[in-house]
Design a protein around this motif. Structure first.
Motif, short mmCIF file in Angstrom:
data_model
loop_
_atom_site.label_atom_id
_atom_site.label_comp_id
_atom_site.label_asym_id
_atom_site.label_seq_id
_atom_site.Cartn_x
_atom_site.Cartn_y
_atom_site.Cartn_z
N ALA A 166 10.29 9.06 3.94
CA ALA A 166 9.96 7.63 3.92
C ALA A 166 11.23 6.79 4.11
O ALA A 166 12.27 7.10 3.53
CB ALA A 166 9.28 7.27 2.61
N PHE A 167 11.10 5.73 4.91
CA PHE A 167 12.22 4.84 5.21
C PHE A 167 11.77 3.40 5.00
O PHE A 167 11.08 2.83 5.85
CB PHE A 167 12.68 5.04 6.66
CG PHE A 167 13.00 6.46 6.99
CD1 PHE A 167 14.25 6.98 6.72
CD2 PHE A 167 12.04 7.28 7.56
CE1 PHE A 167 14.55 8.31 7.01
CE2 PHE A 167 12.33 8.59 7.86
CZ PHE A 167 13.58 9.11 7.58
N PRO A 168 12.14 2.78 3.88
CA PRO A 168 11.75 1.38 3.64
C PRO A 168 12.50 0.45 4.60
O PRO A 168 13.62 0.73 5.00
CB PRO A 168 12.16 1.14 2.19
CG PRO A 168 13.17 2.18 1.88
CD PRO A 168 12.92 3.34 2.79
N ARG A 219 0.81 -1.23 0.00
CA ARG A 219 0.00 0.00 0.00
C ARG A 219 0.84 1.28 0.00
O ARG A 219 0.31 2.37 -0.09
CB ARG A 219 -0.92 0.01 1.21
CG ARG A 219 -1.87 -1.16 1.26
CD ARG A 219 -2.96 -0.91 2.27
NE ARG A 219 -3.77 -2.06 2.57
CZ ARG A 219 -4.77 -2.50 1.83
NH1 ARG A 219 -5.05 -1.90 0.71
NH2 ARG A 219 -5.47 -3.55 2.20
N ALA A 220 2.15 1.13 0.12
CA ALA A 220 3.02 2.29 0.29
C ALA A 220 2.89 3.30 -0.85
O ALA A 220 2.78 4.50 -0.60
CB ALA A 220 4.48 1.83 0.43
N VAL A 251 7.11 0.45 4.90
CA VAL A 251 7.75 1.75 4.86
C VAL A 251 7.34 2.51 6.12
O VAL A 251 6.15 2.64 6.41
CB VAL A 251 7.32 2.55 3.61
CG1 VAL A 251 8.00 3.90 3.57
CG2 VAL A 251 7.63 1.76 2.34
N LEU A 252 8.34 3.00 6.86
CA LEU A 252 8.07 3.91 7.97
C LEU A 252 8.07 5.32 7.39
O LEU A 252 8.97 5.69 6.65
CB LEU A 252 9.13 3.79 9.05
CG LEU A 252 9.16 2.47 9.80
CD1 LEU A 252 10.33 2.45 10.79
CD2 LEU A 252 7.85 2.22 10.54
N LEU A 274 1.52 7.07 -0.03
CA LEU A 274 2.48 8.18 -0.19
C LEU A 274 1.99 9.18 -1.23
O LEU A 274 2.12 10.39 -1.05
CB LEU A 274 3.86 7.64 -0.55
CG LEU A 274 4.59 6.93 0.59
CD1 LEU A 274 5.81 6.19 0.06
CD2 LEU A 274 4.94 7.88 1.70
N THR A 275 1.41 8.70 -2.31
CA THR A 275 0.86 9.59 -3.33
C THR A 275 -0.23 10.47 -2.74
O THR A 275 -0.26 11.69 -2.97
CB THR A 275 0.31 8.78 -4.52
OG1 THR A 275 1.38 8.03 -5.09
CG2 THR A 275 -0.31 9.67 -5.57
#
Length: 108
Positions: free
Chosen positions: A85-87, A63-64, A96-97, A68-69
């Motif tokens: 964002a931090f994968p 869902r990232a 993703v955090l 994010l979009t």
């Protein structure tokens, strides 16, 4: 209550959405959000007027992209949205955090 008298949550919602959403709209949005990601922490900055909101999200890998979009699309001339964002996950991406800051634009 006019816009000048609005305080707290009502004023924040008006700043973020240009109008105060109904309770049903907020419940629908929260339900959809719970299916998309997990809120790890959140903070409001400013007292008594809220000037910014900071949120830490954990978004599943699948869902990232869409989440994010949507977050980036919140950015406008009234609302500054910053996303970091931090994968995570090895060897395959697990999620993703995301640190999100939403603050009202100050125009001079």
């Amino acid at each position: 209550m006019n816009a000048h008298d609005a305080r707290g949550s009502t004023q924040l919602l008006t700043r973020l959405f240009d109008a105060t959403p109904s309770d049903a709209e907020l419940q629908e949005a929260l339900k959809a959000a719970r299916e998309e990601y997990r809120v790890l922490r959140w903070w409001k900055l400013g007292q008594p007027a809220v000037d910014a909101i900071k949120v830490k999200l954990d978004i599943p890998q699948e869902r990232a992209g869409s989440v994010l979009t949507e977050l980036v699309q919140l950015h406008s001339d009234k609302l500054q949205v910053t996303v970091n964002a931090f994968p995570y996950g090895l060897p395959a991406l697990d999620g993703v955090l995301v640190d999100v800051t939403m603050e009202r634009q100050v125009t001079g």
